[in-house]
Design a protein around this motif. Structure first.
Motif, PDB file in Angstrom:
ATOM      1  N   ASP A  93       0.832  -1.209   0.000  1.00 17.90           N
ATOM      2  CA  ASP A  93       0.000   0.000   0.000  1.00 17.90           C
ATOM      3  C   ASP A  93       0.865   1.256   0.000  1.00 17.90           C
ATOM      4  N   LEU A  94       1.913   1.272   0.814  1.00 20.50           N
ATOM      5  CA  LEU A  94       2.784   2.444   0.868  1.00 20.50           C
ATOM      6  C   LEU A  94       3.466   2.687  -0.471  1.00 20.50           C
ATOM      7  N   ALA A  95       3.991   1.626  -1.075  1.00 17.45           N
ATOM      8  CA  ALA A  95       4.677   1.792  -2.365  1.00 17.45           C
ATOM      9  C   ALA A  95       3.729   2.356  -3.411  1.00 17.45           C
ATOM     10  N   MET A  96       2.526   1.810  -3.466  1.00 18.41           N
ATOM     11  CA  MET A  96       1.541   2.302  -4.444  1.00 18.41           C
ATOM     12  C   MET A  96       1.157   3.750  -4.143  1.00 18.41           C
ATOM     13  N   TRP A  97       1.034   4.082  -2.874  1.00 19.69           N
ATOM     14  CA  TRP A  97       0.681   5.455  -2.464  1.00 19.69           C
ATOM     15  C   TRP A  97       1.788   6.430  -2.842  1.00 19.69           C
ATOM     16  N   PHE A  98       3.042   6.071  -2.519  1.00 23.98           N
ATOM     17  CA  PHE A  98       4.167   6.947  -2.861  1.00 23.98           C
ATOM     18  C   PHE A  98       4.249   7.177  -4.375  1.00 23.98           C
ATOM     19  N   MET A  99       3.862   6.168  -5.147  1.00 24.94           N
ATOM     20  CA  MET A  99       3.977   6.242  -6.602  1.00 24.94           C
ATOM     21  C   MET A  99       2.684   6.729  -7.271  1.00 24.94           C
ATOM     22  N   ASN A 100       1.732   7.191  -6.443  1.00 21.09           N
ATOM     23  CA  ASN A 100       0.454   7.740  -6.934  1.00 21.09           C
ATOM     24  C   ASN A 100      -0.403   6.713  -7.662  1.00 21.09           C
ATOM     25  N   HIS A 101      -0.361   5.491  -7.160  1.00 25.40           N
ATOM     26  CA  HIS A 101      -1.248   4.415  -7.585  1.00 25.40           C
ATOM     27  C   HIS A 101      -1.285   4.183  -9.099  1.00 25.40           C
ATOM     28  N   PRO A 102      -0.138   3.879  -9.690  1.00 21.60           N
ATOM     29  CA  PRO A 102      -0.157   3.485 -11.110  1.00 21.60           C
ATOM     30  C   PRO A 102      -0.866   2.138 -11.271  1.00 21.60           C
ATOM     31  N   LYS A 103      -1.418   1.905 -12.418  1.00 22.58           N
ATOM     32  CA  LYS A 103      -2.166   0.672 -12.682  1.00 22.58           C
ATOM     33  C   LYS A 103      -1.207  -0.513 -12.836  1.00 22.58           C
ATOM     34  N   PRO A 104      -1.439  -1.616 -12.099  1.00 20.83           N
ATOM     35  CA  PRO A 104      -0.601  -2.807 -12.306  1.00 20.83           C
ATOM     36  C   PRO A 104      -0.954  -3.489 -13.616  1.00 20.83           C
ATOM     37  N   ILE A 105       0.057  -3.995 -14.317  1.00 19.25           N
ATOM     38  CA  ILE A 105      -0.204  -4.684 -15.588  1.00 19.25           C
ATOM     39  C   ILE A 105       0.336  -6.116 -15.602  1.00 19.25           C
ATOM     40  N   SER A 106       1.268  -6.446 -14.717  1.00 21.74           N
ATOM     41  CA  SER A 106       1.817  -7.804 -14.703  1.00 21.74           C
ATOM     42  C   SER A 106       2.364  -8.151 -13.322  1.00 21.74           C
ATOM     43  N   VAL A 107       2.340  -9.441 -13.006  1.00 18.72           N
ATOM     44  CA  VAL A 107       2.880  -9.938 -11.738  1.00 18.72           C
ATOM     45  C   VAL A 107       3.555 -11.273 -11.981  1.00 18.72           C
ATOM     46  N   LYS A 108       4.751 -11.439 -11.437  1.00 19.68           N
ATOM     47  CA  LYS A 108       5.416 -12.748 -11.391  1.00 19.68           C
ATOM     48  C   LYS A 108       5.751 -13.029  -9.943  1.00 19.68           C
ATOM     49  N   GLY A 109       5.165 -14.079  -9.395  1.00 15.74           N
ATOM     50  CA  GLY A 109       5.301 -14.335  -7.966  1.00 15.74           C
ATOM     51  C   GLY A 109       5.861 -15.712  -7.651  1.00 15.74           C
ATOM     52  N   TYR A 110       6.400 -15.831  -6.436  1.00 14.69           N
ATOM     53  CA  TYR A 110       6.988 -17.078  -5.953  1.00 14.69           C
ATOM     54  C   TYR A 110       6.635 -17.233  -4.481  1.00 14.69           C
TER      55      TYR A 110
END
Length: 345
Positions: free
Chosen positions: A186-203
């Protein structure tokens, strides 16, 4: 508006924290609590001087004239309890994670819109002076275009409630990714003004929990209970504006000590949040700026904000819609980890 009458649903560990915070805020009175364990509800009500207690939250919503509730129950109950409270005409502060998945979180947002009541997700780090300070440097342009963020909460031995709902995927939604990531994602998205996510690679990994190792002090263990969640998860999140967020969260790791971090890299400067530092160029030199920050009670500040939103009819920070996006990202991390493939939005 007069005194705000509050009920708290779930008075285990985090519920008591909410109670303490409410009692530190003027013009607020907690009039009732609910917990499925009657003895706990009774004991907490007596120790906090609360007049009434219940074992059924629906009975409390029906009988009490409430302005607001805090929902401090296991994750799988967040959405149905929030929707019920909103439909009863009560404003809601719901503990993180917002729900066990984005679909359930969206139901909460839809109910808030339909009832015109306040829905706030309890992401208390937004109210730290550290986070507010970094956000102000971002707003004033010291970092420029933020193209990379890296956030993590890593614990040596911190598996909560081994065998309880915490480690049961059906009831928790997952492990540290859903338990810890909502705060710093949440903090990262807030600091970056909530850009739209387009892809995720998770483990995801489960190296300690299945062996009943690395228990933490939070939650109530249940011997013989399930552990079918991760104890470490990480992901790379691609954003529409070309920026990237790296996330890593663990309950148990072979590291020197527990650590939490939030790092931002921009084309004019960089930042660390814990403790706050700014790195940039001034007068032809590369410099480090160390702002002075105040230590505040995050929960008191969070609840002050919630109460103010109710009194003034203003939109809360963070908004429910932002919580849904965070849950969509977390859902995508789990799906990517399950399939071994990148998830595209």
């Amino acid at each position: 508006m007069g005194e705000i009458k509050v009920g708290v649903i779930g008075v285990g560990s985090i519920g008591k924290v909410h109670l303490q915070a409410y009692q530190a805020v003027p013009d607020v009175k907690v009039v009732a609590v609910t917990d499925i364990v009657e003895e706990r509800a009774k004991q907490v009500a007596e120790s906090f001087g609360i007049p009434r207690y219940y074992t059924d939250y629906k009975e409390m919503l029906e009988k009490e004239d409430l302005d607001a509730v805090s929902i401090c129950t296991p994750n799988y109950l967040h959405s149905p309890m929030t929707v019920d409270a909103l439909k009863a005409g009560v404003n809601v502060l719901c503990e993180k994670p917002m729900a066990i998945n984005a679909q359930e979180a969206q139901k909460m947002v839809d109910a808030a819109k339909a009832t015109k009541k306040t829905l706030m997700v309890a992401l208390c780090w937004r109210f730290s002076d550290e986070a507010k300070t970094i956000k102000e440097f971002v707003k004033q342009g010291y970092l420029g275009d933020i193209y990379y963020a890296k956030v993590g909460i890593l614990r040596v031995s911190g598996i909560p409630g081994m065998g309880s709902w915490f480690t049961n995927k059906d009831k928790s939604g997952g492990g540290p990714l859903i338990d810890l990531a909502p705060h710093f994602l949440d903090l990262a998205m807030w600091f970056m003004n909530h850009p739209k996510p387009i892809s995720v690679k998770g483990y995801t990994y489960a190296k300690f929990g299945p062996l009943d190792k690395r228990r933490g002090g939070w939650g109530i263990p249940e011997p013989g209970g399930k552990f079918d969640v991760e104890d470490l998860g990480c992901a790379i999140i691609g954003l529409e504006n070309g920026a990237t967020i790296f996330v890593e969260m663990s309950w148990a790791s072979n590291i020197e000590k527990d650590t939490s971090y939030c790092t931002l890299l921009g084309d004019k400067g960089g930042a660390e949040m814990m403790p706050p530092k700014i790195f940039t160029e001034m007068a032809g030199k590369y410099v480090e700026i160390i702002p002075k920050v105040e230590k505040v009670n995050l929960y008191v500040e969070e609840i002050k904000h919630f109460i103010k939103c109710i009194q003034e009819g203003t939109e809360p920070i963070p908004k429910g819609e932002e919580g849904v996006i965070d849950m969509q990202i977390i859902d995508a991390i789990y799906e990517s980890a399950r399939t071994g493939k990148e998830v595209r939005f």
